[in-house]
Scaffold this active site. Structure first.
Site, PDB file in Angstrom:
ATOM      1  N   LYS A  14       0.833  -1.218   0.000  1.00 43.50           N
ATOM      2  CA  LYS A  14       0.000   0.000   0.000  1.00 43.50           C
ATOM      3  C   LYS A  14       0.866   1.267   0.000  1.00 43.50           C
ATOM      4  O   LYS A  14       0.587   2.202  -0.744  1.00 43.50           O
ATOM      5  CB  LYS A  14      -0.923   0.043   1.236  1.00 43.50           C
ATOM      6  CG  LYS A  14      -1.936  -1.084   1.297  1.00 43.50           C
ATOM      7  CD  LYS A  14      -2.952  -0.853   2.411  1.00 43.50           C
ATOM      8  CE  LYS A  14      -2.387  -0.846   3.808  1.00 43.50           C
ATOM      9  NZ  LYS A  14      -1.802  -2.128   4.257  1.00 43.50           N
ATOM     10  N   ARG A  89      -9.544   0.969   9.024  1.00 47.92           N
ATOM     11  CA  ARG A  89      -9.152  -0.396   9.370  1.00 47.92           C
ATOM     12  C   ARG A  89     -10.215  -1.107  10.194  1.00 47.92           C
ATOM     13  O   ARG A  89     -10.036  -2.279  10.535  1.00 47.92           O
ATOM     14  CB  ARG A  89      -7.861  -0.364  10.170  1.00 47.92           C
ATOM     15  CG  ARG A  89      -6.600  -0.671   9.355  1.00 47.92           C
ATOM     16  CD  ARG A  89      -5.436  -0.547  10.292  1.00 47.92           C
ATOM     17  NE  ARG A  89      -4.239  -1.214   9.918  1.00 47.92           N
ATOM     18  CZ  ARG A  89      -3.189  -0.625   9.333  1.00 47.92           C
ATOM     19  NH1 ARG A  89      -3.246   0.622   8.951  1.00 47.92           N
ATOM     20  NH2 ARG A  89      -2.097  -1.314   9.116  1.00 47.92           N
ATOM     21  N   ARG A 128      11.495  -6.176   5.119  1.00 49.92           N
ATOM     22  CA  ARG A 128      11.377  -4.733   5.324  1.00 49.92           C
ATOM     23  C   ARG A 128      11.956  -4.349   6.692  1.00 49.92           C
ATOM     24  O   ARG A 128      12.580  -3.315   6.833  1.00 49.92           O
ATOM     25  CB  ARG A 128       9.897  -4.319   5.218  1.00 49.92           C
ATOM     26  CG  ARG A 128       9.680  -2.813   5.283  1.00 49.92           C
ATOM     27  CD  ARG A 128       8.270  -2.454   4.887  1.00 49.92           C
ATOM     28  NE  ARG A 128       7.337  -2.575   6.001  1.00 49.92           N
ATOM     29  CZ  ARG A 128       6.022  -2.376   5.901  1.00 49.92           C
ATOM     30  NH1 ARG A 128       5.485  -2.067   4.745  1.00 49.92           N
ATOM     31  NH2 ARG A 128       5.246  -2.495   6.956  1.00 49.92           N
ATOM     32  N   ARG A 134      11.387   0.078  11.553  1.00 52.48           N
ATOM     33  CA  ARG A 134      10.080   0.053  12.228  1.00 52.48           C
ATOM     34  C   ARG A 134      10.052  -1.069  13.245  1.00 52.48           C
ATOM     35  O   ARG A 134      10.246  -2.234  12.901  1.00 52.48           O
ATOM     36  CB  ARG A 134       8.954  -0.144  11.192  1.00 52.48           C
ATOM     37  CG  ARG A 134       8.599   1.111  10.474  1.00 52.48           C
ATOM     38  CD  ARG A 134       7.526   0.870   9.448  1.00 52.48           C
ATOM     39  NE  ARG A 134       6.331   0.215   9.969  1.00 52.48           N
ATOM     40  CZ  ARG A 134       5.200   0.122   9.282  1.00 52.48           C
ATOM     41  NH1 ARG A 134       5.113   0.646   8.073  1.00 52.48           N
ATOM     42  NH2 ARG A 134       4.165  -0.492   9.795  1.00 52.48           N
ATOM     43  N   ARG A 146      -0.319  -9.116  13.244  1.00 54.38           N
ATOM     44  CA  ARG A 146      -0.884  -8.068  12.375  1.00 54.38           C
ATOM     45  C   ARG A 146      -1.764  -8.674  11.285  1.00 54.38           C
ATOM     46  O   ARG A 146      -2.786  -8.118  10.917  1.00 54.38           O
ATOM     47  CB  ARG A 146       0.237  -7.222  11.761  1.00 54.38           C
ATOM     48  CG  ARG A 146       0.936  -6.349  12.790  1.00 54.38           C
ATOM     49  CD  ARG A 146       2.131  -5.645  12.213  1.00 54.38           C
ATOM     50  NE  ARG A 146       1.754  -4.555  11.349  1.00 54.38           N
ATOM     51  CZ  ARG A 146       2.575  -4.016  10.437  1.00 54.38           C
ATOM     52  NH1 ARG A 146       3.785  -4.471  10.281  1.00 54.38           N
ATOM     53  NH2 ARG A 146       2.153  -3.017   9.700  1.00 54.38           N
TER      54      ARG A 146
END
Ligand code: AMP
Length: 192
Positions: A14, A89, A128, A134, A146
């Protein structure tokens, strides 16, 4: 105004696709994840509260997120349209967004869902995590949580917009430019 939602599980691309779409279609990018990370960086009370949820892979409470979106709208009164990334969400957020847009006499034009295999998602997120810095990307257990939160709390949002006949599903596997082409084709058709 022309408003889009880019929808999909964590790791579906996204953020990457949003960057390209806002440039092509001159939209304001509204990523609640980015806004929350900025609040954390600035050590605001909102950021400190949000961090405890984000680090566990849980959702930040609806009222916090909705308040943040509302303020962001106020900062971008002249926008030609918004691209919502990672928001809404939950169904409560989707309803709140409908109300906020109605006040602006506009609505969601299209909801684009990026479809990616779960194992591919986990592997993208773990990768990532090696470079993004992060804290919620580093741990595979948090990743799996998640994905579970997405299925339980966020997928019903897709059903909400399907009822309103606004949804298009896009194959989110493959290279970035091909996926961007797929998204653009659908948007161009809708904008005609
Ligand atoms: P993202 O960058 O969109 O993947 O968001 C990172 C994290 O921020 C999520 O795992 C949630 O903890 C939190 N977050 C972002 N957007 C929302 C939202 N709309 N509602 C609740 N929590 C959110």
């Amino acid at each position: 105004m022309f408003n889009l939602i880019l929808f999909g599980p964590p790791g579906s691309g996204k953020g990457t696709q949003s960057e390209k779409l806002v440039e092509k279609y001159d939209l304001v990018h509204l990523s609640t994840g980015n806004l929350l990370r900025q609040e954390i960086k600035d050590k605001t009370p909102l950021g400190i509260e949000a961090k405890s949820f984000i680090d566990k892979g849980q959702l930040v409470p609806d009222e916090v997120v909705i308040g943040m979106v509302d303020s962001y709208f106020d900062l971008h009164k002249g926008a030609k349209g918004f691209l919502f990334d990672g928001f809404p969400r939950t169904v409560a957020q989707a309803k709140a967004l409908d109300n906020l847009l109605e006040l602006k006499k506009t609505e969601i034009g299209k909801v684009l869902i990026l479809d990616v295999d779960e194992e591919e998602l986990i592997s993208r997120l773990v990768n990532r995590g090696k470079t993004s810095g992060r804290s919620d990307d580093m741990d595979e257990k948090v990743q799996r949580n998640r994905q579970e939160v997405y299925k339980k709390e966020t997928l019903p949002v897709a059903a909400y917009y399907t009822k309103a006949k606004k949804v298009a599903s896009i194959n989110g596997m493959g290279n970035v430019d091909d996926i961007f082409e797929r998204l653009s084709t659908i948007i161009d058709k809708k904008m005609k």
